[in-house]
Design an enzyme around this catalytic site. Structure first.
Site, mmCIF file in Angstrom:
data_model
loop_
_atom_site.group_PDB
_atom_site.id
_atom_site.type_symbol
_atom_site.label_atom_id
_atom_site.label_comp_id
_atom_site.label_asym_id
_atom_site.label_seq_id
_atom_site.Cartn_x
_atom_site.Cartn_y
_atom_site.Cartn_z
ATOM 1 N N GLU A 75 0.834 -1.215 0.000
ATOM 2 C CA GLU A 75 0.000 0.000 0.000
ATOM 3 C C GLU A 75 0.866 1.261 0.000
ATOM 4 O OE1 GLU A 75 -3.048 -0.225 3.001
ATOM 5 O OE2 GLU A 75 -3.938 -1.987 2.076
ATOM 6 N N GLU B 84 -3.977 -9.064 0.045
ATOM 7 C CA GLU B 84 -4.401 -8.839 1.438
ATOM 8 C C GLU B 84 -5.916 -8.749 1.445
ATOM 9 O OE1 GLU B 84 -2.070 -5.925 3.607
ATOM 10 O OE2 GLU B 84 -3.847 -5.410 4.789
HETATM 11 C C1 GAL Z 1 -4.125 -2.696 5.462
HETATM 12 C C2 GAL Z 1 -2.631 -2.652 5.716
HETATM 13 C C3 GAL Z 1 -2.252 -3.535 6.886
HETATM 14 C C4 GAL Z 1 -3.162 -3.270 8.037
HETATM 15 C C5 GAL Z 1 -4.592 -3.503 7.620
HETATM 16 C C6 GAL Z 1 -5.595 -3.354 8.739
HETATM 17 O O1 GAL Z 1 -4.543 -1.664 4.662
HETATM 18 O O2 GAL Z 1 -1.941 -3.085 4.587
HETATM 19 O O3 GAL Z 1 -0.923 -3.305 7.252
HETATM 20 O O4 GAL Z 1 -2.981 -1.977 8.467
HETATM 21 O O5 GAL Z 1 -4.894 -2.575 6.619
HETATM 22 O O6 GAL Z 1 -6.884 -3.530 8.256
#
Ligand code: GAL
Length: 805
Positions: free
Chosen positions: A420, A497
């Protein structure tokens, strides 16, 4: 006088251990006998500094985890709410035997962060990035007799990582002594090229050899490959080496017929032994494990390993080990991976940084695919004092070192250049992406490069626009999976993710609706429970994410989705979203911080494994007359029948996309029983009983025999039971531990995200019926006895044996 004697003994020990290999490489743990001071002490770099009052300790060490939770700690709750600051380490040691004629290298697997190293008062080097491994040649400043190495660690500038980082020399340290002609650090690169029919493999071995003698040298190089049983399968010719002063890069090819492939189910590895000879004598030798496998990402068909289609069933993991903090411990990492394996996980994303080397060794050995990630930010910051400050000067070295260190791991299938990254939103992302991808490709052309992205409009995503990535890694946005092939024709796709569901183990709000906590990026979070808990019915998630089932259903549907990496496998310290203090660790885990599965663990297990699963939730202690939703996750069966106090409440089976079945039950005290059946035949039975008052303690060890090596662990689950042996689902009794014999308590926990009790203690309150004591072996073989007591409860003891291996 005493000191003198100490050094003589040390010298004798070192000499004895290297004596038999006097000419070859000696690599030894350099973890013992460090002195530590918490605070700033610049004078400590001097050799004459007196550290007699400093604390003596063995590495790996994380000082943050030893501290007190405090909302005011500069790392903030997002960083785990524990102290950070500056710390100094010193160690006196005797140089390896014959060091004047040899090369001595110190390797740090990871220091968080900004480490500066001095040897005998001379500055050796500085390394800002806390998640990278690095090494220094100490030869120039080593001397006979006592040497002093000093390391300053500065983690004072906060906020830094968006999660708990830990502070200190939190990974292993090694000291290596080689001859002056030897294989360089990370100097062996194995590239097994498998033929398309899998019948043979060409193992291309790159070897970097240094000559630090200041004279030209000759020698010979031999590579030998052994199989898992230690049988020699191939030996190369002896290659003549003409070594000018400096480095020589050699490549040799060895072919093997009918190789045994590495896979998730059968993670078989080969062993490469690289030898350097002079005058017929081996002067250096290095062993490298490697695996032979092929894999492919396809824009239409998704992922395949060794020619067989398979979905990546992955989880993201941060590096902390719960109550042990960031301090590396192989048995703690192994336990995490065992728990993940039993859930059906076949892949890990090392979010968002390179892991400890031992973690990758375990993934190779246990059969996990790995997405190895370099950065959470580039030049644009996420937090004021994060790595963006070092990125301009260090990104090349750090990224190269990640690839050089990790290149031989068969588990690694993806290099991630970032998570991100903010540069995806502006045009600076284009040049940087190209640069980073080129850095990786110059070292490794065999693995795809990915970045985990959030901007889903192709024209607006500058990292994607660079055209340099091999695979599109999408974070969240599960509703966009469907049309991905339309929006991105012929682009390979991985859900890098997903999910970000929020749960507290053993805690249940009514499952009537799905909650998004927080509901958007603008409104202040005011919902939530007064006790900082989130329902474990899989009905709460961050607004950018989804429940576990929502994403899982989408990912299952489409072949072009190579797989998913759920955020996260385990709860981790820091990022306690959506709650404010005293919440201090995450709610995202499928397993809690103590390693106890939440209910969604069994959802994945029912989907991702073939072993029969039947899991019912919630517990069975409610107020009379309440209507309770009872859920069952199951597989390998046509239906589940639920009974309350012997009376059937009906049979249910999953319809369409369903991933669980559900009954609304009017609560009455007694026994809830579920039976899964296939073709009318019983598959599994599960029962939950209404528990009475807490009456006794049960202790269960994950391992009853551990190694007497000063490191090995036994994780003891403490269950608070009623008089009939049922777990009391809301028990919060304070449990006191007494330990006797050849072990100590390395940490305690109960998995509750808002507990401010210390992790280093001999007591813990149970949370929803459970807590945990982590027992660490000393170095003497014997027995450890742990006794757990609690006011008003029958106590319990357990014996652990420690053995020399
Ligand atoms: C994502 C991020 C992670 C964590 C997660 C929590 O956007 O890549 O590191 O922060 O959100 O929901």
């Amino acid at each position: 006088m005493i000191n003198n004697l100490k050094y003589k003994i040390l010298f004798l020990m070192l000499f004895a251990s290297v004596g038999t290999y006097a000419q070859s490489r000696v690599r030894e743990s350099f973890n013992k006998n460090w002195k530590f001071f918490l605070g700033d002490e610049p004078k400590a770099k001097s050799t004459t500094f007196n550290d007699a009052k400093w604390r003596k300790l063995t590495l790996p060490h994380d000082w943050s985890i030893e501290g007190k939770f405090d909302e005011k700690n500069p790392a903030k709750p997002e960083g785990g709410g524990l102290p950070t600051g500056i710390g100094w380490y010193r160690k006196d040691f005797i140089a390896p035997a014959n060091f004047q004629n040899r090369i001595t290298t110190i390797e740090f697997d990871g220091v968080y962060k900004n480490s500066e190293v001095w040897l005998n008062g001379q500055f050796i080097g500085k390394r800002p990035y806390g998640y990278i491994s690095f090494a220094y040649d100490l030869s120039k400043y080593l001397k006979a007799g006592k040497n002093t190495i000093v390391v300053k660690v500065d983690n004072s500038a906060q906020p830094d990582s968006r999660w708990y980082s830990g502070s200190g020399i939190y990974r292993n340290v090694w000291l290596t002594s080689t001859s002056k002609v030897a294989i360089a650090h990370w100097g062996v690169k194995v590239d097994p090229q498998l033929s398309t029919d899998g019948s043979k493999v060409l193992v291309n071995v790159g070897t970097i050899i240094y000559n630090k003698t200041k004279q030209n040298q000759t020698g010979a190089l031999i590579n030998s490959i052994y199989d898992e049983n230690g049988k020699l399968v191939k030996k190369s010719n002896s290659y003549f080496l003409k070594l000018d002063t400096g480095n020589l890069d050699m490549t040799t090819d060895l072919s093997i017929k009918n190789p045994i492939l590495w896979s998730v189910a059968h993670p078989k590895q080969y062993k490469l032994v690289t030898e350097i000879l002079q005058n017929g004598k081996v002067i250096d030798s290095k062993t490298t494990l490697f695996g032979i496998r092929s894999f492919n990402f396809d824009a239409q068909k998704g992922f395949s390993l060794n020619g067989k289609s398979m979905k990546i069933q992955g989880v993201c993991l941060h590096h902390d080990l719960g109550a042990l903090g960031a301090a590396v411990n192989v048995s703690a990492m192994e336990r995490q991976l065992e728990i993940m394996k039993a859930m059906g996980v076949n892949a890990i994303r090392t979010a968002h940084n390179p892991p400890a080397p031992e973690f990758l060794d375990l993934c190779d050995k246990m059969g996990f695919l790995v997405m190895d990630e370099a950065f959470d930010m580039w030049a644009k910051k996420k937090n004021k004092n994060d790595y963006h400050l070092n990125f301009p000067n260090w990104h090349r070295t750090d990224l190269e070192d990640m690839v050089k260190r990790d290149i031989n791991h068969p588990s690694i299938i993806l290099w991630s250049i970032g998570n991100e990254i903010r540069e995806q939103f502006d045009s600076t992302g284009i040049a940087l992406t190209k640069e980073l991808v080129t850095i990786v490709k110059n070292l490794d052309r065999t693995r795809p490069v990915i970045s985990a992205l959030t901007e889903t409009i192709a024209e607006k995503n500058f990292i994607y626009q660079a055209g340099a990535l091999d695979i599109y890694g999408l974070n969240y946005n599960h509703k966009k999976y469907k049309d991905f092939p339309i929006n991105y024709p012929n682009v390979k796709f991985l859900a890098a993710e997903t999910t970000s569901a929020l749960e507290t183990r053993g805690y249940y709000d009514t499952a009537d609706s799905i909650r998004r906590w927080p509901k958007d990026g603008k409104t202040k979070f005011t919902e939530g429970n007064k006790d900082w808990a989130a329902s474990a019915y899989d009905n709460v998630s961050a607004y950018w994410g989804s429940t576990h089932e929502e994403t899982l259903k989408e990912a299952k549907k489409y072949n072009h989705v190579s797989g998913i990496f759920v955020w996260t496998g385990f709860d981790y310290l820091g990022e306690p979203l959506p709650y404010a203090w005293p919440a201090r660790s995450s709610y995202f885990g499928i397993v809690d911080l103590a390693g106890f599965p939440k209910d969604s663990y069994y959802l994945y297990q029912s989907e991702w494994t073939n072993k029969p699963v039947l899991h019912i939730l919630p517990h069975w202690n409610w107020s009379a007359g309440r209507s309770v939703e009872v859920w069952a996750y199951y597989n390998n069966a046509d239906e589940v029948e639920l009974y309350l106090n012997g009376k059937s409440l009906g049979k249910k089976s999953k319809q369409g996309e369903d991933l669980h079945v559900m009954w609304k039950v009017n609560y009455e005290v007694g026994t809830l029983k579920a039976i899964s059946r296939k073709g009318g035949k019983e598959v599994l039975v599960r029962e939950i009983k209404t528990a009475g008052a807490p009456a006794k303690i049960e202790l269960i060890a994950d391992r009853k025999n551990i190694k007497a090596d000063g490191k090995d662990l036994s994780f003891i689950t403490v269950r608070v039971l009623d008089k009939d042996g049922s777990l009391v689902p809301n028990a919060d009794n304070l449990v006191n531990f007494k330990i006797e014999g050849e072990g100590f308590i390395a940490g305690v926990d109960n998995g509750f995200q808002a507990s401010l009790e210390p992790f280093k203690a001999s007591y813990r309150k149970a949370f929803n019926g459970l807590c945990l004591a982590i027992i660490q072996a000393k170095e003497k073989a014997g027995t450890i006895k742990l006794t757990a007591t609690s006011n008003g409860l029958a106590s319990s003891s357990i014996l652990i044996t420690t053995v020399k291996k």
